[in-house]
Write a protein that holds these residues in place. Structure first.
Motif, PDB file in Angstrom:
ATOM      1  N   MET A  45       2.604  -6.437  10.263  1.00  0.00           N
ATOM      2  CA  MET A  45       2.943  -6.030   8.810  1.00  0.00           C
ATOM      3  C   MET A  45       3.177  -4.480   8.719  1.00  0.00           C
ATOM      4  SD  MET A  45      -0.377  -8.202   7.215  1.00  0.00           S
ATOM      5  CE  MET A  45      -0.210  -8.068   5.562  1.00  0.00           C
ATOM      6  N   GLU A  46       4.344  -4.460   8.161  1.00  0.00           N
ATOM      7  CA  GLU A  46       4.701  -3.120   7.595  1.00  0.00           C
ATOM      8  C   GLU A  46       3.618  -2.445   6.937  1.00  0.00           C
ATOM      9  OE1 GLU A  46       6.785  -5.562   7.417  1.00  0.00           O
ATOM     10  OE2 GLU A  46       8.283  -4.767   8.731  1.00  0.00           O
ATOM     11  N   SER A  47       3.005  -2.942   6.009  1.00  0.00           N
ATOM     12  CA  SER A  47       1.794  -2.166   5.430  1.00  0.00           C
ATOM     13  C   SER A  47       0.862  -1.798   6.156  1.00  0.00           C
ATOM     14  CB  SER A  47       1.447  -2.980   4.196  1.00  0.00           C
ATOM     15  OG  SER A  47       0.816  -4.270   4.572  1.00  0.00           O
ATOM     16  N   GLY A  48       0.567  -2.722   7.237  1.00  0.00           N
ATOM     17  CA  GLY A  48      -0.395  -2.194   8.308  1.00  0.00           C
ATOM     18  C   GLY A  48      -0.132  -1.165   9.432  1.00  0.00           C
ATOM     19  N   LYS A  49       1.474  -1.097   9.562  1.00  0.00           N
ATOM     20  CA  LYS A  49       1.682  -0.036  10.374  1.00  0.00           C
ATOM     21  C   LYS A  49       1.859   1.401   9.548  1.00  0.00           C
ATOM     22  CE  LYS A  49       6.126   1.253  12.806  1.00  0.00           C
ATOM     23  NZ  LYS A  49       6.423   2.380  11.938  1.00  0.00           N
ATOM     24  N   LEU A  50       2.186   1.285   8.129  1.00  0.00           N
ATOM     25  CA  LEU A  50       1.884   2.473   7.212  1.00  0.00           C
ATOM     26  C   LEU A  50       0.231   2.789   7.336  1.00  0.00           C
ATOM     27  CD1 LEU A  50       3.220   4.296   5.225  1.00  0.00           C
ATOM     28  CD2 LEU A  50       2.258   2.946   3.626  1.00  0.00           C
ATOM     29  N   TRP A  51      -0.624   2.028   7.267  1.00  0.00           N
ATOM     30  CA  TRP A  51      -1.947   2.038   7.074  1.00  0.00           C
ATOM     31  C   TRP A  51      -2.337   2.974   8.246  1.00  0.00           C
ATOM     32  CZ3 TRP A  51      -5.657   0.425   3.559  1.00  0.00           C
ATOM     33  CH2 TRP A  51      -7.034   0.701   3.847  1.00  0.00           C
ATOM     34  N   ARG A  52      -2.031   2.405   9.522  1.00  0.00           N
ATOM     35  CA  ARG A  52      -2.315   3.015  10.871  1.00  0.00           C
ATOM     36  C   ARG A  52      -1.987   4.412  10.821  1.00  0.00           C
ATOM     37  NH1 ARG A  52      -3.194   0.566  16.731  1.00  0.00           N
ATOM     38  NH2 ARG A  52      -4.084  -1.136  15.507  1.00  0.00           N
ATOM     39  N   ALA A  72      -9.014  -1.043  10.527  1.00  0.00           N
ATOM     40  CA  ALA A  72      -8.826  -2.553  10.907  1.00  0.00           C
ATOM     41  C   ALA A  72      -7.531  -2.972   9.906  1.00  0.00           C
ATOM     42  CB  ALA A  72      -9.653  -3.426  10.614  1.00  0.00           C
ATOM     43  N   GLU A  73      -6.422  -3.436  10.587  1.00  0.00           N
ATOM     44  CA  GLU A  73      -5.240  -3.703   9.909  1.00  0.00           C
ATOM     45  C   GLU A  73      -4.279  -4.764  10.807  1.00  0.00           C
ATOM     46  OE1 GLU A  73      -3.489  -2.655  12.025  1.00  0.00           O
ATOM     47  OE2 GLU A  73      -4.094  -0.588  12.465  1.00  0.00           O
ATOM     48  N   LYS A  74      -3.272  -5.125  10.401  1.00  0.00           N
ATOM     49  CA  LYS A  74      -2.484  -5.908  11.164  1.00  0.00           C
ATOM     50  C   LYS A  74      -0.949  -5.165  11.646  1.00  0.00           C
ATOM     51  CE  LYS A  74      -2.353  -9.934  12.668  1.00  0.00           C
ATOM     52  NZ  LYS A  74      -2.844 -10.288  13.921  1.00  0.00           N
ATOM     53  N   ALA A  75      -1.100  -4.153  12.057  1.00  0.00           N
ATOM     54  CA  ALA A  75       0.184  -3.191  12.385  1.00  0.00           C
ATOM     55  C   ALA A  75       0.986  -3.865  13.141  1.00  0.00           C
ATOM     56  CB  ALA A  75      -0.263  -1.855  12.845  1.00  0.00           C
ATOM     57  N   TYR A  81       0.800  -1.088  -0.280  1.00  0.00           N
ATOM     58  CA  TYR A  81       0.100  -0.084   0.044  1.00  0.00           C
ATOM     59  C   TYR A  81       0.779   1.259  -0.235  1.00  0.00           C
ATOM     60  CZ  TYR A  81      -4.473  -2.210   0.391  1.00  0.00           C
ATOM     61  OH  TYR A  81      -5.789  -2.857  -0.025  1.00  0.00           O
ATOM     62  N   THR A  82       0.421   2.235  -0.639  1.00  0.00           N
ATOM     63  CA  THR A  82       1.023   3.675  -0.788  1.00  0.00           C
ATOM     64  C   THR A  82       0.175   4.407   0.171  1.00  0.00           C
ATOM     65  OG1 THR A  82      -0.038   4.188  -2.593  1.00  0.00           O
ATOM     66  CG2 THR A  82       2.060   3.133  -3.113  1.00  0.00           C
ATOM     67  N   THR A  83       0.777   5.683   0.604  1.00  0.00           N
ATOM     68  CA  THR A  83       0.328   6.931   1.397  1.00  0.00           C
ATOM     69  C   THR A  83      -1.217   7.199   0.504  1.00  0.00           C
ATOM     70  OG1 THR A  83       2.391   7.780   1.957  1.00  0.00           O
ATOM     71  CG2 THR A  83       0.367   9.350   2.324  1.00  0.00           C
ATOM     72  N   ASN A  84      -1.171   7.301  -0.699  1.00  0.00           N
ATOM     73  CA  ASN A  84      -2.307   7.662  -1.251  1.00  0.00           C
ATOM     74  C   ASN A  84      -3.286   7.002  -1.405  1.00  0.00           C
ATOM     75  OD1 ASN A  84      -1.140  10.363  -1.821  1.00  0.00           O
ATOM     76  ND2 ASN A  84      -0.358  10.112  -3.944  1.00  0.00           N
ATOM     77  N   GLU A  85      -3.007   5.604  -1.733  1.00  0.00           N
ATOM     78  CA  GLU A  85      -4.015   4.383  -1.888  1.00  0.00           C
ATOM     79  C   GLU A  85      -4.810   4.538  -0.313  1.00  0.00           C
ATOM     80  OE1 GLU A  85      -2.795   1.076  -4.611  1.00  0.00           O
ATOM     81  OE2 GLU A  85      -1.359   1.439  -2.801  1.00  0.00           O
ATOM     82  N   ILE A  86      -4.059   4.547   0.796  1.00  0.00           N
ATOM     83  CA  ILE A  86      -4.581   4.542   1.711  1.00  0.00           C
ATOM     84  C   ILE A  86      -5.477   5.881   2.273  1.00  0.00           C
ATOM     85  CG2 ILE A  86      -4.197   4.617   4.767  1.00  0.00           C
ATOM     86  CD1 ILE A  86      -1.349   3.145   3.695  1.00  0.00           C
ATOM     87  N   ILE A  87      -4.823   6.979   1.942  1.00  0.00           N
ATOM     88  CA  ILE A  87      -5.577   8.101   2.249  1.00  0.00           C
ATOM     89  C   ILE A  87      -6.847   8.543   1.674  1.00  0.00           C
ATOM     90  CG2 ILE A  87      -5.539  10.836   2.130  1.00  0.00           C
ATOM     91  CD1 ILE A  87      -2.624  10.577   3.171  1.00  0.00           C
TER      92      ILE A  87
END
Ligand code: IPM
Ligand code: MG
Length: 373
Positions: free
Chosen positions: A198-205, A192-195, A166-172
């Motif tokens: 998962m790094e992608s989850g940390k970024l998501w949060r 909800a994620e698995k921060a 995931y990228t910043t823009n996709e999450i935002i």
């Protein structure tokens, strides 16, 4: 609503054509009684397209969908196409349509209708009045991430790879949709994620938190690990208003949330793209249920999820809020009269075929219109 709206209908496979036929009658009713100019034109998607064109989504259908004001899909897939190559399975056509039109925000409401509260496997006291909106990211994550594939290793073992990215823009952009929706509902978002793994989850949060701080402080935001969210959905679903999550977790959590209602045949969804400079956005509306090949052709399918998808189309694509409300209220009224299709049948209710359910709804709509006049 002003002007003519072009709707591409994709009846698809299995029970798809049967439920679409009822949705078309509803669109016709609004044209007749509300002066709307909803024009439809049919396209092929899924197995029916494989049979006709050799691919689940032809360039011609894709082009038609691109030009439409909205797309209404019934259902795709079935055992007939189980053996076709992965890349051209019916599902691949749907994934391609989502990706090509950049339908990144998938709205999946899980609402318990009062008349159907006993259809849930959970206690009525737990699910009564439930009204959750899951916002699932739909064009990123492990569904589309590269690298992907199956390779054979030097020692002869095989190795399957998919990539969660995931990228910043996709999450935002998807989080923004969730916050905006929450403001019009219960004003709460749970992300909800698995921060924790998962790094992608940390970024998501982190990105969701940042957007919240910057623009949506008035909305109550909480974070949950996706596994805990799955548990909380069963333990105390009423704690949720809007849940925002990635593509894979959203696939799973939305099925779980749908089942809380006990009536898959009643749940619509919307997949939305970004709002463009002319104010329009690509949008696909479809019931959550699948093509149900086992009951296809028997005239017993529930058309209400597809018709509720029409109500979502009215709301999110055409700003027809009054019409959407009338349609939703009429569906509640039909249920309150004790009319049921087989999937939501209960003791003492009147069992209707697919087309009789459509007819009962048209009658209820007409009566409501007359009363209002
Ligand atoms: C859904 C379905 C699809 C998905 C399949 C049919 C590709 O399960 O819309 O939830 O996994 O996204
Ligand atoms: Mg799914």
């Amino acid at each position: 609503m002003t002007g003519t709206k072009q709707i591409v209908t994709l009846p698809g496979d299995g029970l798809g054509p049967e439920v679409m036929a009822e949705a078309l009658k509803i669109l016709g009713w609004f044209n007749q009684h509300f002066g709307t100019k909803l024009e439809t034109s049919e396209g092929d998607l899924g197995g029916c397209s494989i049979d006709k064109h050799g691919v689940p989504l032809s360039d011609a259908t894709l082009d038609k969908c691109r030009k439409a004001d909205a797309i209404l899909l019934a259902a795709v897939g079935g055992p007939k196409w189980d053996k076709v190559d992965y890349a051209i399975r019916p599902e691949a056509g749907l994934l391609k349509l989502r990706k090509e039109l950049e339908l990144f925000a998938n709205l999946r409401p899980a609402k318990v209708f009062d008349a159907l509260v006993d259809a849930s496997t959970l206690k009525a006291s737990v699910v009564k009045g439930l009204d959750i909106m899951i916002v699932r990211e739909l064009t990123g994550g492990v569904y589309f991430g590269e690298p992907r594939g199956i390779t054979t290793l030097p020692d002869g073992q095989r190795r399957g790879v998919n990539t969660q990215v995931y990228t910043t823009n996709e999450i935002i952009r998807v989080a923004r949709v969730a916050f905006e929706l929450a403001r019009k509902r219960g004003n709460k978002v749970c992300s909800a994620e698995k921060a924790n793994v998962m790094e992608s989850g940390k970024l998501w949060r982190e990105e969701v938190t940042r957007l919240h701080e910057a623009e949506y402080k008035d909305v109550t935001l909480s974070h949950m690990y996706a596994d805990n969210c799955a548990m909380q959905l069963l333990r105390n679903p009423a704690q949720f208003d809007v849940i925002v999550t990635d593509n894979l977790f959203g696939d799973i959590l939305s099925d779980e949330a749908a089942m809380l209602t006990g009536s898959l045949g009643m749940l619509p969804s919307a997949s939305l793209g970004a709002i463009k400079s002319d104010g329009k956005r690509a949008a696909l509306y479809e019931p959550i249920h699948g093509s149900a090949p086992d009951i296809a052709g028997k005239g017993i399918a529930n058309p209400l999820a597809t018709i509720l998808s029409v109500a979502m189309m009215f709301r999110y694509s055409f700003d027809m809020h009054k019409e959407a409300q009338l349609l939703e209220d009429s569906i509640e009224a039909v249920l309150a009269k004790g009319y049921r299709t087989a999937d939501i049948m209960s003791d003492g209710a009147k069992k209707l075929s697919t087309s009789d359910m459509g007819a009962a709804l048209l009658e209820t709509l007409s009566a409501a219109k007359q009363k209002a006049a």
